[in-house]
Design an enzyme around this catalytic site. Structure first.
Site, PDB file in Angstrom:
ATOM      1  N   ASP A 169      59.515  93.157  42.869  1.00 27.99           N
ATOM      2  CA  ASP A 169      58.591  93.761  42.827  1.00 27.99           C
ATOM      3  C   ASP A 169      58.954  94.054  41.040  1.00 27.99           C
ATOM      4  O   ASP A 169      59.459  93.641  40.274  1.00 27.99           O
ATOM      5  CB  ASP A 169      58.817  95.246  43.358  1.00 27.99           C
ATOM      6  CG  ASP A 169      60.146  96.346  42.685  1.00 27.99           C
ATOM      7  OD1 ASP A 169      60.732  95.857  42.822  1.00 27.99           O
ATOM      8  OD2 ASP A 169      60.782  96.713  44.118  1.00 27.99           O
TER       9      ASP A 169
ATOM     10  N   HIS B 279      60.720  87.061  49.000  1.00 27.13           N
ATOM     11  CA  HIS B 279      59.647  88.572  49.139  1.00 27.13           C
ATOM     12  C   HIS B 279      60.102  88.436  47.606  1.00 27.13           C
ATOM     13  O   HIS B 279      60.222  89.308  47.642  1.00 27.13           O
ATOM     14  CB  HIS B 279      60.242  88.788  50.080  1.00 27.13           C
ATOM     15  CG  HIS B 279      59.566  90.221  49.554  1.00 27.13           C
ATOM     16  ND1 HIS B 279      58.727  90.684  50.620  1.00 27.13           N
ATOM     17  CD2 HIS B 279      59.365  91.933  49.146  1.00 27.13           C
ATOM     18  CE1 HIS B 279      58.189  92.153  50.388  1.00 27.13           C
ATOM     19  NE2 HIS B 279      58.983  92.281  49.429  1.00 27.13           N
TER      20      HIS B 279
ATOM     21  N   ASP C 163      63.514  82.779  57.555  1.00 22.32           N
ATOM     22  CA  ASP C 163      63.142  82.405  56.577  1.00 22.32           C
ATOM     23  C   ASP C 163      61.630  83.324  56.093  1.00 22.32           C
ATOM     24  O   ASP C 163      60.894  82.617  56.381  1.00 22.32           O
ATOM     25  CB  ASP C 163      63.150  80.998  55.908  1.00 22.32           C
ATOM     26  CG  ASP C 163      62.738  80.861  54.091  1.00 22.32           C
ATOM     27  OD1 ASP C 163      62.179  81.865  53.803  1.00 22.32           O
ATOM     28  OD2 ASP C 163      62.721  79.693  54.372  1.00 22.32           O
TER      29      ASP C 163
ATOM     30  N   GLU D  90      64.205  88.997  50.135  1.00 22.93           N
ATOM     31  CA  GLU D  90      64.319  90.185  48.717  1.00 22.93           C
ATOM     32  C   GLU D  90      65.860  90.292  47.772  1.00 22.93           C
ATOM     33  O   GLU D  90      66.564  90.344  48.375  1.00 22.93           O
ATOM     34  CB  GLU D  90      64.188  91.534  49.167  1.00 22.93           C
ATOM     35  CG  GLU D  90      63.325  91.865  47.821  1.00 22.93           C
ATOM     36  CD  GLU D  90      62.517  93.043  47.510  1.00 22.93           C
ATOM     37  OE1 GLU D  90      62.137  93.221  46.837  1.00 22.93           O
ATOM     38  OE2 GLU D  90      63.146  93.993  48.840  1.00 22.93           O
TER      39      GLU D  90
END
Length: 621
Positions: free
Chosen positions: A82, A415, A467, A476
């Site tokens: 993020d 991710h 995955d 992530e």
């Protein structure tokens, strides 16, 4: 005339490594893994990116962070997949980077990676100092996790709020301030051989933050409540002890050691026996750091308490080695440490690093580890750490490398927003919040950008791994997972790695300036000029702290030098003692020092807010 630059660290690249592994099985290229791990930190950079940025699919971002709060918060690192800058895990990551640079300086330097390692540290510490504009104020977060997670967009396209959050006297955060103090103190120690002025500046902030953390106590996520869903703190006592231990190591001032001893029982340092080391739980790190004081013969009257710290350090190590009378770290069937479901690899890398450090401490002290299940040689700790690193790099039931970009098979649906969306340099149109989910997040294809060096969350408790981009628990990456790998991989490469690894070629003999890693250095091994930096005074006007920098110039050669010209970059204040030339940022010695004799010294001073200027030799006769 000789032309040279003295602001780059001079490193030696060995032709081969010693101590090759004798056992059968794959020989991993830990040096390559280290290089890629450092690249991950470049991929996570926020702010204005440098020209030598290796991650070419990343662009500038977050250039207005702090603007609404009238504070410069540009820079630092995005936390994971993020775009929130969470202060607590970021600070822990910088502490771990610095610890690796301190303990394994020789190994990292031999791999020609010290420059990039110091820059990875400095990208964080420069940000922390900006986020600490007053002694009792620390900006601890930029961005909001909830709103950020509602969007899937590149950092360069961010439309989510960049609200900044701080702690202060009325809204304390001892854990956050303590960890940031630890990061700055450890970084000061890492930078000391290369940039003494910057090291001194880091210590000024570290000491202020420790006092702030200790005097105004409270949990940071009570003050920055939007962090609770993402990085809830279990307490701040470990961070206070952690900061004190690092400040003692960085300064040698007895006050900090006495603090760790006097508060050993009250704050749990000698009471908590733990099987985890992480961004939230530093007790094992504190216990091992303070054990070194005992091993080094510096305990004095504090020996009895430090022995209690060591007993808890032994508990952690024995638990990792499965020699703790059943009270051991859980493992997967294939032997991977298993602590938590979400991003378990961050606990693996941190524990493996800690075992490596403790192995070195015990070896240097010619000591053994006494576990409930028997005596353990220091080498066994190192081999346990190696087994975890080898699992990460591919020695596992899936035969997959959990370090992205390393090996033949690694996760390709990571991710991570930036990695999963085409770069702004290839897809020039803005990818909006919802469009990112519809077009990029849910697609079955592999990520268009390889985020080299990202350590993903890793397998479940049964060594299973999927995955899948939506499987964020496993795919992530985080700063906290990758930071311990720098020290770990450098040590393993030195002892067991593929001897053919050669990250960067040696500079061409007539090359005037190395191509990479412009990390300021106090002295140069190739120039006959030595610079000795110091801060002789500080004062604060409004919200800005100013520093009086003194620089001593010394001719270390056996010959006179004439017409010495210096380039001084990043100078924002006034300077005395040198004469400016017609060329930009270029200065020369006063006329009476036209001939600079062997062993001679002269000095100049300048005043500015923030880190020292960068000084290099342009030319001389």
């Amino acid at each position: 005339m000789k032309i040279l630059s003295c602001i780059f660290p001079v490193v030696v690249l060995l032709a081969g490594m010693v101590g090759l592994v004798a056992s059968t099985g794959p020989v991993f290229n830990y040096g390559e893994a280290l290089d890629k791990s450092l690249m991950f930190f470049e991929a996570q950079r926020s702010g204005k990116l440098p020209l030598d940025q290796r991650i070419k699919w990343r662009g500038d971002s977050g250039l207005k962070d702090g603007l609404l709060q009238v504070v410069d918060l540009v820079g630092g690192y995005y936390d994971a997949g993020d775009h929130v800058k969470f202060g607590l895990p970021m600070a822990f990551s910088v502490t771990m980077l610095a610890w690796g640079a301190i303990e394994f300086r020789k190994e990292i330097t031999e791999l020609n990676q010290m420059g990039d390692t110091l820059w990875a540290i400095r990208w964080g510490t420069d940000y922390f100092m900006k986020a600490h504009p007053q002694p009792n104020v620390l900006w601890g977060q930029v961005g909001d996790g909830d709103s950020d997670h509602y969007c899937w967009e590149r950092a360069e396209d961010m439309t989510t709020p960049r609200t900044a959050y701080k702690i202060d006297e009325d809204h304390p955060g001892s854990d956050l301030a303590g960890e940031t103090a630890a990061a700055l103190a450890a970084a000061a120690l890492a930078f000391k051989p290369y940039n003494s002025s910057y090291s001194s500046l880091l210590l000024v902030h570290a000491k202020q933050l420790f006092t702030f953390a200790d005097r105004f106590r409270g949990l940071y996520d009570d003050s920055i409540q939007c962090a609770q869903k993402f990085y809830t703190s279990s307490g701040y006592s470990d961070e206070l002890l952690w900061a004190a231990a690092w400040l003692y190591r960085a300064t040698g001032e007895e006050y900090y050691l006495k603090y760790a001893v006097d508060n050993a029982v009250y704050m749990g340092g000698t009471g908590w026996a733990v099987k985890e080391f992480s961004w939230d739980n530093k007790y094992a790190g504190v216990q091992i750091l303070l054990s070194k004081v005992l091993f080094d013969g510096q305990a004095g009257s504090y020996a009895s308490t430090l022995k209690q710290y060591q007993a808890k350090a032994d508990y952690f190590a024995c638990a990792c080695l499965q020699k703790n009378n059943g009270y051991n770290v859980k493992t997967t069937p294939a032997g991977l440490f298993y602590v938590r479901e979400w991003n378990n690899m961050q606990y693996v890398s941190a524990s493996a690093f800690l075992l490596t450090v403790y192995s070195d401490y015990l070896s240097a002290a010619k000591a053994q580890l006494t576990c409930p299940d028997g005596q353990i040689q220091p080498q066994e700790l190192l081999l346990s750490a190696k087994s975890q690193a080898d699992y990460i790099l591919g020695k596992n039931p899936k035969s997959i490398s959990y370090l992205v970009g390393y090996g033949q098979q690694y996760p390709i649906h990571v991710h991570h927003r930036g990695a999963s969306i085409a770069s702004v340099f290839t897809l020039h149109s803005v990818v909006e919040c919802v469009q990112g989910f519809e077009t990029w997040y849910h697609r079955q294809e592999t990520n268009p950008n390889v985020i080299h060096g990202a350590l993903v969350g890793g397998p479940d408790k049964n060594d299973g791994f999927s995955d899948d981009r939506s499987n964020y628990e496993q795919t992530e990456p985080t700063l906290t997972g990758s930071a311990p790998l720098i020290g770990l991989f450098s040590k393993l490469q030195n002892l067991y790695g593929n001897p053919g690894f050669n990250h960067k070629k040696l500079p061409v003999p007539h090359q005037t300036t190395p191509k990479k890693t412009p990390v300021p250095k106090t002295t140069s091994d190739t120039a006959p000029i030595e610079f000795l930096h110091s801060i002789t005074s500080t004062w604060t006007i409004g919200t800005t702290t100013y520093y009086r920098h003194k620089v001593i110039i010394k001719n270390t050669s056996e010959k006179p030098i004439s017409d010495l010209k210096l380039v001084i970059d990043n100078l924002s204040g006034s300077l005395w003692g040198l004469n400016p030339t017609e060329d930009k940022n270029t200065y020369q010695l006063p006329q009476f020092l036209k001939i600079f004799n062997p062993g001679s010294e002269c000095s100049f001073v300048y005043i500015q807010g923030g880190p020292q200027a960068k000084i290099s030799v342009l030319s001389y006769h």
